[in-house]
Design an enzyme around this catalytic site. Structure first.
Site, short mmCIF file in Angstrom:
data_model
loop_
_atom_site.label_atom_id
_atom_site.label_comp_id
_atom_site.label_asym_id
_atom_site.label_seq_id
_atom_site.Cartn_x
_atom_site.Cartn_y
_atom_site.Cartn_z
N HIS A 56 0.85 -1.20 0.00
CA HIS A 56 0.00 0.00 0.00
C HIS A 56 0.88 1.24 0.00
CE1 HIS A 56 -3.95 1.97 1.34
NE2 HIS A 56 -3.07 2.96 1.22
N HIS A 58 1.35 5.25 -2.11
CA HIS A 58 0.83 6.22 -3.08
C HIS A 58 2.01 6.83 -3.81
CE1 HIS A 58 -3.35 6.34 -1.41
NE2 HIS A 58 -2.69 5.80 -0.40
N GLN A 151 -9.78 8.99 -4.63
CA GLN A 151 -9.41 9.74 -3.42
C GLN A 151 -10.55 10.60 -2.86
OE1 GLN A 151 -5.97 10.70 -1.56
NE2 GLN A 151 -7.85 10.85 -0.38
N HIS A 209 -9.45 1.71 0.51
CA HIS A 209 -9.13 2.46 1.72
C HIS A 209 -10.40 2.36 2.57
CE1 HIS A 209 -5.80 4.10 -0.49
NE2 HIS A 209 -5.42 4.86 0.53
N GLU A 212 -10.52 4.60 7.50
CA GLU A 212 -9.28 5.27 7.95
C GLU A 212 -9.67 6.50 8.76
OE1 GLU A 212 -6.56 6.71 4.98
OE2 GLU A 212 -4.94 6.96 6.43
N ASP A 308 2.59 3.36 2.65
CA ASP A 308 1.53 4.33 2.37
C ASP A 308 2.09 5.61 1.73
OD1 ASP A 308 -1.07 5.25 2.20
OD2 ASP A 308 -1.21 5.85 4.30
#
Ligand SMILES: [Zn+2]
Length: 424
Positions: A56, A58, A151, A209, A212, A308
């Site tokens: 995971h 980005h 997102q 996701h 979170e 992440d």
């Protein structure tokens, strides 16, 4: 049979004694003693493990720290705002340049499997285009999977569903979601159905996701598990972050963990970023905001890790080393019994490979030769010391090498200092 590469005199996880590992045409051909090959490397008893995985990260936002401004509150939501400003200005070349640098960092540190998210709520899909190109360009050096990550939410803007589907058509490996960032609980639930629907339509995985937040009322993971069971997608679904699980009451957490086990949903934990982002609305005591890793593992749920972020609006630090994440996860989740410590590498090797969907993985005859040699001789040393990756092998090719760290004490007595004690 002539071997291309032999790594001689290795310690292998779970085995006593030392072995030579022989590679030919990208595949592990022999594990034995006294092997010889075209290229030979002396491991001198160092620990050899299969290539590690970051499940995971980005890469589209990597190395954008401070642009256009720094995150002052340290919250997820301010990070999303800052990223929203940055992504309007970014070009494909910019994304690729930053992503390549982050991948290089990861690769020299032994990561050969990377699952990256690409924000697909940017109308131009710039990040996605860049990362899909990178996936092709880096083939043979590192395995990259790209998740189409909405997102800003799937239902927060009517074009977002179309963008998500377009991203999948363009070649994204997994369909993402962010139900806790939708406008309402109902939208969150509906967004999960949409993501699963698309994944089934295009035969892709689901990589969300999920939850979170520190809000104990954020309960989307149960919906993800239920969809996985109903649509028979066991093994193809991962849920990242799931930090709200930290704040659930014991009875609900127990029910949820059993459901995850039944559904076969992978959980991917990002300890560095969530220790940093969570607990921001708490006075003392401040919650850690990590999924219940110990309980999940004990119940038989597959748990893997991700960095992440690498220096972006959500996290100012990071160098792409999955062993840093492992170190933090072990602290945050109390994975510190002797058995936990020596078994911890499993989270970033075998468990990651399971998330990645690899059928052939590990140091066994016939498996791809994706290998990492540490400057350490015991798994405890690896997680404690995060030592130099002496050699990284991808598909039988040596793609990176490192030099051992060296310190010399000059006074009161001159001597070389090693951080390796001897173990019982
Ligand atoms: Zn993330």
């Amino acid at each position: 049979m002539k071997l291309d590469l032999v790594i001689k005199d290795c310690t292998l996880p779970g085995l006593n004694g030392r072995y030579d590992v022989g590679v030919r045409e990208g595949v592990i051909q022999e594990i034995g003693r006294e092997l010889s090959g075209e290229v030979e490397y002396r491991a001198d008893g160092r620990l050899l493990v299969p290539g590690m995985g970051d499940m995971h990260v980005h890469l589209d936002s990597a190395l954008t720290l401070g642009k256009p401004r720094f995150n002052q509150s340290g919250t997820l939501l301010e990070g999303i705002e800052i990223w929203g400003e940055y992504k309007r200005t970014m070009t494909k070349e910019d994304v690729k340049r930053r992503a390549i640098r982050a991948v290089e960092w990861m690769l020299v540190q032994g990561v050969t499997m990377i699952r990256t998210h690409a924000d697909v709520t940017d109308h131009s899909l710039t990040g996605l285009r860049a990362l899909l190109e990178l996936k092709e360009e880096l083939k043979g050096f590192v395995d990259l999977q790209v998740t189409a990550f909405p997102q800003d939410g799937i239902l927060t803007d009517k074009v977002n569903v179309e963008l998500l589907e377009k991203a999948v058509e363009m070649g994204a490996d997994n369909v993402g979601m962010i139900p806790h960032n939708e406008m309402t609980r109902e939208d969150g639930v509906r967004s999960i159905s949409i993501a699963f629907e698309l994944a089934q339509k295009y035969d892709r995985g689901v990589d969300g996701h999920v939850d979170e937040t520190d809000d104990p009322n954020s309960r989307f993971l149960e919906v993800v598990a239920a969809e996985t069971i109903r649509r028979r997608m066991t093994g193809k679904v991962s849920a990242g972050h799931v930090t709200a699980m930290h704040s659930y009451n014991g009875a609900y957490a127990d029910k949820l963990i059993r459901l995850l086990r039944r559904a076969g949903v992978n959980v991917v934990v990002n300890p560095a970023v969530n220790l940093h982002l969570q607990g921001r609305y708490d006075t003392y005591p401040k919650r850690r905001g990590l999924a219940r890793v110990r309980e999940l593992l004990a119940a038989g749920v597959n748990v893997a890790l991700g960095n992440d972020c690498v220096m972006d609006p959500w996290y100012p630090l990071g160098r792409g080393d999955i062993l840093q994440s492992l170190f933090l996860a072990m602290h945050g989740a109390h994975l510190t019994s002797y058995q936990d410590v020596v078994g911890a590498l499993g989270l970033v090797t075998y468990n990651a490979a399971k998330v990645f969907g690899l059928k052939k993985y590990g140091i066994e005859k016939g498996n791809p030769a994706d290998l990492v040699l540490f400057d350490a001789r015991h798994p405890l040393e690896v997680v404690r010391d995060q030592p130099t990756r002496m050699l990284v092998v991808k598909g039988g090719k040596v793609v990176a090498r490192g030099e051992p760290e060296r310190y010399e004490l000059l006074a009161p007595e001159r001597k070389e200092i090693s951080f390796s004690p001897s173990f019982p």
